[in-house]
Design a protein around this motif. Sequence first.
Motif, PDB file in Angstrom:
ATOM      1  N   GLN A 196       3.404   1.583  -6.755  1.00 42.96           N
ATOM      2  CA  GLN A 196       3.661   0.335  -6.196  1.00 42.96           C
ATOM      3  C   GLN A 196       3.239   0.474  -4.663  1.00 42.96           C
ATOM      4  N   PRO A 197       1.987   0.189  -4.345  1.00 40.97           N
ATOM      5  CA  PRO A 197       1.291   0.309  -3.192  1.00 40.97           C
ATOM      6  C   PRO A 197       2.064  -0.644  -2.353  1.00 40.97           C
ATOM      7  N   GLU A 198       2.404  -0.127  -0.879  1.00 39.07           N
ATOM      8  CA  GLU A 198       2.844  -0.800   0.205  1.00 39.07           C
ATOM      9  C   GLU A 198       1.627  -1.488   1.088  1.00 39.07           C
ATOM     10  N   PRO A 199       1.743  -2.749   1.384  1.00 39.21           N
ATOM     11  CA  PRO A 199       0.725  -3.272   2.238  1.00 39.21           C
ATOM     12  C   PRO A 199       0.423  -2.650   3.397  1.00 39.21           C
ATOM     13  N   LYS A 200      -0.743  -2.512   3.846  1.00 40.30           N
ATOM     14  CA  LYS A 200      -0.801  -1.974   5.148  1.00 40.30           C
ATOM     15  C   LYS A 200      -2.076  -2.690   5.671  1.00 40.30           C
ATOM     16  N   ALA A 201      -2.033  -3.102   6.692  1.00 43.12           N
ATOM     17  CA  ALA A 201      -3.445  -4.035   7.347  1.00 43.12           C
ATOM     18  C   ALA A 201      -4.016  -3.014   8.198  1.00 43.12           C
ATOM     19  N   LEU A 202      -5.331  -3.040   7.876  1.00 44.01           N
ATOM     20  CA  LEU A 202      -6.329  -2.082   8.747  1.00 44.01           C
ATOM     21  C   LEU A 202      -6.875  -2.838   9.731  1.00 44.01           C
ATOM     22  N   THR A 203      -7.528  -4.195   9.486  1.00 38.67           N
ATOM     23  CA  THR A 203      -7.946  -4.990  10.403  1.00 38.67           C
ATOM     24  C   THR A 203      -7.024  -6.518  10.109  1.00 38.67           C
ATOM     25  N   PRO A 204      -7.461  -7.304  11.200  1.00 39.67           N
ATOM     26  CA  PRO A 204      -6.706  -8.798  10.646  1.00 39.67           C
ATOM     27  C   PRO A 204      -7.165  -9.370   9.316  1.00 39.67           C
ATOM     28  N   GLU A 205      -8.362  -8.999   9.098  1.00 41.97           N
ATOM     29  CA  GLU A 205      -8.885  -9.437   7.772  1.00 41.97           C
ATOM     30  C   GLU A 205      -8.661  -8.417   6.525  1.00 41.97           C
ATOM     31  N   ILE A 206      -8.543  -7.307   6.587  1.00 42.41           N
ATOM     32  CA  ILE A 206      -8.274  -6.425   5.692  1.00 42.41           C
ATOM     33  C   ILE A 206      -6.964  -5.536   5.432  1.00 42.41           C
ATOM     34  N   THR A 207      -6.353  -5.887   4.252  1.00 37.87           N
ATOM     35  CA  THR A 207      -5.261  -5.344   4.173  1.00 37.87           C
ATOM     36  C   THR A 207      -5.307  -4.249   2.821  1.00 37.87           C
ATOM     37  N   ILE A 208      -5.041  -3.155   2.932  1.00 37.09           N
ATOM     38  CA  ILE A 208      -4.965  -2.321   1.491  1.00 37.09           C
ATOM     39  C   ILE A 208      -3.424  -2.017   1.284  1.00 37.09           C
ATOM     40  N   GLY A 209      -3.489  -1.124  -0.055  1.00 39.48           N
ATOM     41  CA  GLY A 209      -2.231  -0.740  -0.533  1.00 39.48           C
ATOM     42  C   GLY A 209      -2.032   0.756  -0.069  1.00 39.48           C
ATOM     43  N   GLN A 210      -0.957   1.022   0.814  1.00 39.25           N
ATOM     44  CA  GLN A 210      -0.557   2.376   0.950  1.00 39.25           C
ATOM     45  C   GLN A 210       0.021   3.025  -0.238  1.00 39.25           C
ATOM     46  N   GLY A 211      -0.493   4.245  -0.679  1.00 45.43           N
ATOM     47  CA  GLY A 211       0.250   5.015  -2.053  1.00 45.43           C
ATOM     48  C   GLY A 211       1.677   5.134  -1.759  1.00 45.43           C
TER      49      GLY A 211
END
Length: 330
Positions: A196-211
Amino acid sequence: MTTTGIAITGSGAATPSVLLDNHQLSQLVETSDEWISSRTGIRQRGLATTEVRLSQMAASACQNAIAMAGVQPTDIDLIILATSTADDLFGSASQIQAQIGATKAVAFDLTAACSGFVFGLVTASQFIRNGVYKNVLLVGADILSRWVDWSDRRTCILFGDGAGAVVLQASDRDNLLGFELKSDGSLNSSLNLACQPEPKALTPEITIGQGKYLPITMNGQDIYRFAVKKVPEVVEKALFHSGLTAADVDWLILHQANQRILDAVAQRLKIPPHKVISNLANYGNTSAASIPLALDEVVRSGKIQSGDIIATAGFGAGLTWGSAIFKWGN
């Protein structure tokens, strides 16, 4: 190409020294020894402490299996680690290869949860039958205690840690008599160790899932119904491929999940209780380790003799299930 046969010539096991019995467990969650043992058959389980690595426990089981088979680590061509709980998500089989000194072996992980040992047995056999490798080391190992919610009494009572291994060797005779493997992903939600990845914003436009992984979740009733129906079917199909019937089986070694499942499957197959191997009272459900752990225990006690016909079946998350029929020894 001439097909080579397979002999299973050595077994080994390793389990943690730290034990948690049902009385101790009842101090963590609302349960009792009577409740757990009457419903599952489990009385205690081994737990890996923080300093124990899965690869170390697996390597110990492998060394015991190699010694019984009478081969050297440098004779091993391939190592297959059946596990769902590797030390490293990139795989732990290579760590075992290094620890036991199997310098000539290629090594990889295989994940099929509680079916992993049976799936690994069939996978290993293909390399030998095709003449690619002569000596294969198969180890099933899991440390599920690290992924259990210890406040969830539905699951925390079930699981223990352990490792079991076998050596498969090229032979003039083929002692892997038959097998059948199955999967049904539509039932995946019945037993999970889910990411269940936790959201992590890398930039204002890009959010990834943190393991991140959630603890084990299981619908016990679904798994029980699935196992009691599907496991006898898959064993019968493997026996059919072997040209055998249940009456020819000397020993039935099922994945050690629940004594009620073991009893129900044996009853449906008409295999008498004295032929059913059960050690889950002492170890709990050790996932991919459970079949080779049980096998090694009865081989070393002298119960299983060379030439005995063994029916195995694994079943669990995925959902996956499968059966393999083999003769022990040369």
